[in-house]
Design a protein around this motif. Structure first.
Motif, PDB file in Angstrom:
ATOM      1  N   SER A 199       0.845  -1.186   0.000  1.00  0.00           N
ATOM      2  CA  SER A 199       0.000   0.000   0.000  1.00  0.00           C
ATOM      3  C   SER A 199       0.881   1.236   0.000  1.00  0.00           C
ATOM      4  O   SER A 199       2.002   1.217   0.530  1.00  0.00           O
ATOM      5  N   ALA A 220       0.167   5.280   0.875  1.00  0.00           N
ATOM      6  CA  ALA A 220      -0.765   6.333   1.271  1.00  0.00           C
ATOM      7  C   ALA A 220      -0.168   7.690   0.924  1.00  0.00           C
ATOM      8  O   ALA A 220       1.016   7.951   1.182  1.00  0.00           O
ATOM      9  N   ARG A 231      -6.020   1.660  -7.329  1.00  0.00           N
ATOM     10  CA  ARG A 231      -6.016   2.845  -6.488  1.00  0.00           C
ATOM     11  C   ARG A 231      -7.408   3.104  -5.955  1.00  0.00           C
ATOM     12  O   ARG A 231      -8.411   2.765  -6.607  1.00  0.00           O
ATOM     13  N   ASP A 232      -7.450   3.714  -4.789  1.00  0.00           N
ATOM     14  CA  ASP A 232      -8.704   4.143  -4.185  1.00  0.00           C
ATOM     15  C   ASP A 232      -8.555   5.639  -3.938  1.00  0.00           C
ATOM     16  O   ASP A 232      -7.919   6.058  -2.972  1.00  0.00           O
ATOM     17  N   ASN A 233      -9.121   6.436  -4.825  1.00  0.00           N
ATOM     18  CA  ASN A 233      -8.946   7.884  -4.726  1.00  0.00           C
ATOM     19  C   ASN A 233      -9.643   8.473  -3.496  1.00  0.00           C
ATOM     20  O   ASN A 233      -9.267   9.537  -3.017  1.00  0.00           O
ATOM     21  N   ALA A 234     -10.645   7.783  -2.994  1.00  0.00           N
ATOM     22  CA  ALA A 234     -11.315   8.257  -1.782  1.00  0.00           C
ATOM     23  C   ALA A 234     -10.426   8.094  -0.549  1.00  0.00           C
ATOM     24  O   ALA A 234     -10.578   8.823   0.432  1.00  0.00           O
ATOM     25  N   LYS A 235      -9.509   7.126  -0.633  1.00  0.00           N
ATOM     26  CA  LYS A 235      -8.610   6.865   0.501  1.00  0.00           C
ATOM     27  C   LYS A 235      -7.197   7.365   0.248  1.00  0.00           C
ATOM     28  O   LYS A 235      -6.303   7.137   1.067  1.00  0.00           O
ATOM     29  N   ASN A 236      -6.986   8.019  -0.896  1.00  0.00           N
ATOM     30  CA  ASN A 236      -5.651   8.520  -1.247  1.00  0.00           C
ATOM     31  C   ASN A 236      -4.593   7.416  -1.169  1.00  0.00           C
ATOM     32  O   ASN A 236      -3.488   7.613  -0.650  1.00  0.00           O
ATOM     33  N   THR A 237      -4.933   6.257  -1.695  1.00  0.00           N
ATOM     34  CA  THR A 237      -4.047   5.103  -1.566  1.00  0.00           C
ATOM     35  C   THR A 237      -3.935   4.350  -2.889  1.00  0.00           C
ATOM     36  O   THR A 237      -4.934   4.197  -3.606  1.00  0.00           O
TER      37      THR A 237
END
Length: 127
Positions: free
Chosen positions: A21, A23, A72-78
């Motif tokens: 991961s 972040a 990627r998860d743009n809502a989690k900035n990850t």
């Protein structure tokens, strides 16, 4: 400006899996194309995988195709790197990288394309 922090590295047997991961700080994460690179002893830093800002476009090094998946998860900035069927030759320090991009569907695959880097996480695959 964006800061990147990788996690998820470790020691795994050949054939095993790990998920890395990365972040990121900042409020415009979706405007950054992201990549994973790795650095093995005695070798140059090499491209592993890349993903566009929107997440709709990806690319992989031939050596990891069909085994690794970037997402990627743009809502989690990850951003993630799922690594399956690991081999001893995958042993390296893995780095997350980012660069801002105007076009949400664009990704980049060379070291010099990126201007933000994480500190790296060690992945060791035993035979």
């Amino acid at each position: 400006q964006v800061q990147l922090v990788e996690s998820g590295g470790g020691l795994v047997q050949a054939g095993g899996s790990l998920r890395l991961s990365c972040a990121a700080s900042g409020r415009t994460f979706s405007r950054y194309a992201l990549g994973w690179f790795r650095l093995a002893p005695g070798k140059e830093r090499e491209f592993v995988a890349a993903i566009s800002g929107s997440g709709t476009s990806t690319d992989y090094a031939d050596s990891v195709k069909a085994r690794f998946t970037i997402s990627r998860d743009n809502a989690k900035n990850t951003v993630y790197l799922q690594m399956n069927s690991l081999k001893p030759e995958d042993t390296a320090v893995y780095y997350c990288a980012a660069r801002s991009t105007y076009y949400s569907g664009t990704f980049y695959i060379t070291v010099r394309d990126y201007n933000y880097w994480g500190q790296g996480t060690q992945v060791t695959v035993s035979s």
